[in-house]
Scaffold this motif. Sequence first.
Motif, mmCIF file in Angstrom:
data_model
loop_
_atom_site.group_PDB
_atom_site.id
_atom_site.type_symbol
_atom_site.label_atom_id
_atom_site.label_comp_id
_atom_site.label_asym_id
_atom_site.label_seq_id
_atom_site.Cartn_x
_atom_site.Cartn_y
_atom_site.Cartn_z
ATOM 1 N N LEU A 106 35.208 44.382 45.349
ATOM 2 C CA LEU A 106 36.339 44.788 44.508
ATOM 3 C C LEU A 106 37.466 43.670 44.666
ATOM 4 O O LEU A 106 38.791 42.705 44.129
ATOM 5 N N ARG A 109 36.152 40.370 43.252
ATOM 6 C CA ARG A 109 36.097 40.259 42.246
ATOM 7 C C ARG A 109 38.186 40.084 41.623
ATOM 8 O O ARG A 109 38.252 39.411 40.191
ATOM 9 N N GLU A 110 38.481 41.005 42.719
ATOM 10 C CA GLU A 110 40.634 40.874 41.928
ATOM 11 C C GLU A 110 40.511 38.248 42.589
ATOM 12 O O GLU A 110 41.461 38.235 41.585
ATOM 13 N N LEU A 113 38.940 37.563 39.673
ATOM 14 C CA LEU A 113 40.495 37.667 37.804
ATOM 15 C C LEU A 113 41.687 36.401 38.239
ATOM 16 O O LEU A 113 42.231 36.586 37.178
#
Length: 244
Positions: A106, A109-110, A113
């Motif tokens: 995550l 992914r952040e 992102l």
Amino acid sequence: MIEPLLFLMLGMLVAALIWLLLLPAFWRRATRLARRALEQHLPLTPNEIAAERDRLRARFAVEMALSARREEKARSDLVAARSETGDRLRAEAEHLAHLSTRERLLADREVELAALRDQLRKFETELADLREARQLAETTIIGLQLQCDTLTARHNAALNLAEERRLHLEERGCEAENLRAALAEESRRAADLRNALQAREIALRETERHAATLENETTLLRIKRGEASLDASIAGREASLRAG
């Protein structure tokens, strides 16, 4: 309007009086039925009391047996729950490890992102520019469309005018063809008249020449006659002179 209300109130009063008259009888019957039902459920004799006590003891024994079974079942359920709790703890540990892995993913992914958000901002800026360009293009297209409509209207008007002129020219052409035909006919007639005129001129010349010939002959005859008459007069004068 008031009389129906008065009759209605009078009927309600009569019904209330009848209910008050019948209420004691209903109350006595209800009390009697309640007492009879209570007497049927409560024991009144020693035998009934002993039987009720035995029934309660049997009911208590049954309830104790059921409680023992429930306790044994609860213990077995507790053992199963403890084993299940151990399984759940192991599963939770695995789940926590999986969660830690997911947290790392995550975090990655952040970061991705955030990069995607930056790209999205750039894309939004470009999209805003493209929208402005599209609005400008739409405005230009609308202006060109209006010009095209104007030119189309002018073109249609020119086509209509050209069609009208073509029809007019066709009419003029038909008239010109008719005039050419009439001119050819008149030319043919003029040629015929010219030929006839030339023939008449030739005949007139022949007539004039013949008239001139006749006139010459007449003049010669007149001259001859004049000479003859002159000779005769001269001879007559000479004869008279001789006679004198």
